[in-house]
Design a protein around this motif. Structure first.
Motif, PDB file in Angstrom:
ATOM      1  N   LEU A 148       7.090   2.317   9.770  1.00 23.84           N
ATOM      2  CA  LEU A 148       7.134   0.932  10.265  1.00 23.84           C
ATOM      3  C   LEU A 148       8.334   0.186   9.699  1.00 23.84           C
ATOM      4  O   LEU A 148       9.000  -0.563  10.405  1.00 23.84           O
ATOM      5  CB  LEU A 148       5.848   0.181   9.886  1.00 23.84           C
ATOM      6  CG  LEU A 148       4.599   0.481  10.686  1.00 23.84           C
ATOM      7  CD1 LEU A 148       3.398  -0.189  10.036  1.00 23.84           C
ATOM      8  CD2 LEU A 148       4.754   0.041  12.128  1.00 23.84           C
ATOM      9  N   LYS A 149       8.595   0.395   8.418  1.00 24.90           N
ATOM     10  CA  LYS A 149       9.717  -0.283   7.759  1.00 24.90           C
ATOM     11  C   LYS A 149      11.042   0.148   8.378  1.00 24.90           C
ATOM     12  O   LYS A 149      11.921  -0.684   8.623  1.00 24.90           O
ATOM     13  CB  LYS A 149       9.691   0.033   6.257  1.00 24.90           C
ATOM     14  CG  LYS A 149      10.682  -0.733   5.457  1.00 24.90           C
ATOM     15  CD  LYS A 149      10.244  -2.167   5.313  1.00 24.90           C
ATOM     16  CE  LYS A 149      11.118  -2.873   4.283  1.00 24.90           C
ATOM     17  NZ  LYS A 149      10.823  -4.278   4.222  1.00 24.90           N
TER      18      LYS A 149
ATOM     19  N   ASN B  72       3.661   3.122   6.648  1.00 28.99           N
ATOM     20  CA  ASN B  72       4.534   2.013   6.275  1.00 28.99           C
ATOM     21  C   ASN B  72       5.990   2.440   6.168  1.00 28.99           C
ATOM     22  O   ASN B  72       6.888   1.657   6.486  1.00 28.99           O
ATOM     23  CB  ASN B  72       4.063   1.360   4.975  1.00 28.99           C
ATOM     24  CG  ASN B  72       2.998   0.324   5.223  1.00 28.99           C
ATOM     25  OD1 ASN B  72       2.976  -0.312   6.270  1.00 28.99           O
ATOM     26  ND2 ASN B  72       2.104   0.151   4.274  1.00 28.99           N
ATOM     27  N   SER B  73       6.240   3.663   5.731  1.00 25.46           N
ATOM     28  CA  SER B  73       7.630   4.117   5.655  1.00 25.46           C
ATOM     29  C   SER B  73       8.260   4.137   7.042  1.00 25.46           C
ATOM     30  O   SER B  73       9.426   3.766   7.216  1.00 25.46           O
ATOM     31  CB  SER B  73       7.722   5.494   4.995  1.00 25.46           C
ATOM     32  OG  SER B  73       7.210   6.508   5.841  1.00 25.46           O
TER      33      SER B  73
ATOM     34  N   LYS C 198      -1.416   5.266   4.728  1.00 27.75           N
ATOM     35  CA  LYS C 198      -0.787   3.938   4.700  1.00 27.75           C
ATOM     36  C   LYS C 198       0.654   4.014   4.199  1.00 27.75           C
ATOM     37  O   LYS C 198       1.546   3.382   4.759  1.00 27.75           O
ATOM     38  CB  LYS C 198      -1.603   2.975   3.844  1.00 27.75           C
ATOM     39  CG  LYS C 198      -2.947   2.617   4.452  1.00 27.75           C
ATOM     40  CD  LYS C 198      -3.755   1.772   3.493  1.00 27.75           C
ATOM     41  CE  LYS C 198      -5.176   1.617   3.984  1.00 27.75           C
ATOM     42  NZ  LYS C 198      -6.025   0.902   3.028  1.00 27.75           N
ATOM     43  N   ARG C 199       0.888   4.809   3.155  1.00 25.83           N
ATOM     44  CA  ARG C 199       2.254   4.948   2.635  1.00 25.83           C
ATOM     45  C   ARG C 199       3.176   5.588   3.673  1.00 25.83           C
ATOM     46  O   ARG C 199       4.298   5.122   3.898  1.00 25.83           O
ATOM     47  CB  ARG C 199       2.249   5.780   1.352  1.00 25.83           C
ATOM     48  CG  ARG C 199       1.770   5.012   0.132  1.00 25.83           C
ATOM     49  CD  ARG C 199       2.029   5.769  -1.156  1.00 25.83           C
ATOM     50  NE  ARG C 199       1.409   7.087  -1.191  1.00 25.83           N
ATOM     51  CZ  ARG C 199       0.175   7.339  -1.613  1.00 25.83           C
ATOM     52  NH1 ARG C 199      -0.581   6.349  -2.053  1.00 25.83           N
ATOM     53  NH2 ARG C 199      -0.301   8.564  -1.616  1.00 25.83           N
TER      54      ARG C 199
ATOM     55  N   THR D 186       5.865  -4.125   6.937  1.00 23.62           N
ATOM     56  CA  THR D 186       4.962  -3.308   6.138  1.00 23.62           C
ATOM     57  C   THR D 186       3.539  -3.735   6.465  1.00 23.62           C
ATOM     58  O   THR D 186       3.192  -4.915   6.364  1.00 23.62           O
ATOM     59  CB  THR D 186       5.231  -3.502   4.634  1.00 23.62           C
ATOM     60  OG1 THR D 186       6.604  -3.200   4.380  1.00 23.62           O
ATOM     61  CG2 THR D 186       4.368  -2.590   3.803  1.00 23.62           C
ATOM     62  N   TRP D 187       2.712  -2.773   6.831  1.00 22.64           N
ATOM     63  CA  TRP D 187       1.307  -3.025   7.164  1.00 22.64           C
ATOM     64  C   TRP D 187       0.521  -3.245   5.885  1.00 22.64           C
ATOM     65  O   TRP D 187       0.667  -2.507   4.909  1.00 22.64           O
ATOM     66  CB  TRP D 187       0.765  -1.834   7.946  1.00 22.64           C
ATOM     67  CG  TRP D 187      -0.668  -1.890   8.335  1.00 22.64           C
ATOM     68  CD1 TRP D 187      -1.367  -2.955   8.808  1.00 22.64           C
ATOM     69  CD2 TRP D 187      -1.590  -0.792   8.331  1.00 22.64           C
ATOM     70  NE1 TRP D 187      -2.661  -2.605   9.106  1.00 22.64           N
ATOM     71  CE2 TRP D 187      -2.830  -1.276   8.809  1.00 22.64           C
ATOM     72  CE3 TRP D 187      -1.500   0.537   7.955  1.00 22.64           C
ATOM     73  CZ2 TRP D 187      -3.951  -0.469   8.926  1.00 22.64           C
ATOM     74  CZ3 TRP D 187      -2.615   1.341   8.082  1.00 22.64           C
ATOM     75  CH2 TRP D 187      -3.823   0.840   8.566  1.00 22.64           C
ATOM     76  N   ASP D 188      -0.371  -4.239   5.877  1.00 24.56           N
ATOM     77  CA  ASP D 188      -1.180  -4.530   4.696  1.00 24.56           C
ATOM     78  C   ASP D 188      -2.416  -3.641   4.592  1.00 24.56           C
ATOM     79  O   ASP D 188      -3.184  -3.745   3.638  1.00 24.56           O
ATOM     80  CB  ASP D 188      -1.568  -6.008   4.655  1.00 24.56           C
ATOM     81  CG  ASP D 188      -2.432  -6.440   5.840  1.00 24.56           C
ATOM     82  OD1 ASP D 188      -2.866  -5.585   6.646  1.00 24.56           O
ATOM     83  OD2 ASP D 188      -2.675  -7.661   5.963  1.00 24.56           O
ATOM     84  N   GLY D 189      -2.641  -2.788   5.568  1.00 26.12           N
ATOM     85  CA  GLY D 189      -3.773  -1.856   5.527  1.00 26.12           C
ATOM     86  C   GLY D 189      -5.045  -2.402   6.148  1.00 26.12           C
ATOM     87  O   GLY D 189      -6.048  -1.698   6.234  1.00 26.12           O
TER      88      GLY D 189
ATOM     89  N   ASN E 162      -4.860   5.838   1.442  1.00 25.79           N
ATOM     90  CA  ASN E 162      -3.567   5.413   0.903  1.00 25.79           C
ATOM     91  C   ASN E 162      -2.418   6.325   1.312  1.00 25.79           C
ATOM     92  O   ASN E 162      -1.314   5.843   1.568  1.00 25.79           O
ATOM     93  CB  ASN E 162      -3.633   5.287  -0.618  1.00 25.79           C
ATOM     94  CG  ASN E 162      -4.425   4.070  -1.050  1.00 25.79           C
ATOM     95  OD1 ASN E 162      -4.490   3.079  -0.335  1.00 25.79           O
ATOM     96  ND2 ASN E 162      -5.043   4.148  -2.214  1.00 25.79           N
TER      97      ASN E 162
END
Length: 114
Positions: free
Chosen positions: A98-99, A95-96, A91-92, A105-108, A88
């Motif tokens: 990527l955004k 995603n920050s 991923k956080r 936002t990647w779903d993982g 996680n």
């Protein structure tokens, strides 16, 4: 009289199909960060991120970004303390970025062969 025109690498790839040179990253690396792959011998390799087709260049940019995020998160960590691509915290952070760059936002979910 015909005129000689030099093609760009993208034009050559489109005209010639696949290449005999390997991709920048391994299939496992693309899959670890959610990029699905379809490798071809004569046609161009295909890449998808969260179901959407992406270019080879964008796939490499995403992997490069993911590796940088992982490196930053793991600064000073060793062995079992290191954060992996499936965790996680990664991923956080991923995603920050990527955004900011792509507005997504990647779903993982891991990538796969299609």
């Amino acid at each position: 009289m015909s005129e000689i025109k030099e093609m760009t690498l993208n034009e050559m790839e489109t005209a010639a199909g696949g290449t005999f040179t390997p991709n920048t990253y391994s299939k496992e690396m693309y899959h670890a960060v959610g990029i699905s792959t379809s490798y071809h011998f004569f046609d161009c390799d295909e890449f998808r991120f969260m179901g959407q087709p992406i270019t080879y260049e964008k796939a490499n940019e995403i992997v490069k970004m993911a590796r940088m995020v992982k490196d930053v998160i793991n600064t000073g960590s060793r062995g079992n303390d290191a954060v992996g691509y499936g965790e996680n915290a990664f991923k956080r952070g991923f995603n920050s970025q990527l955004k900011l760059k792509y507005g997504i936002t990647w779903d993982g979910s891991a990538g796969y062969d299609f």
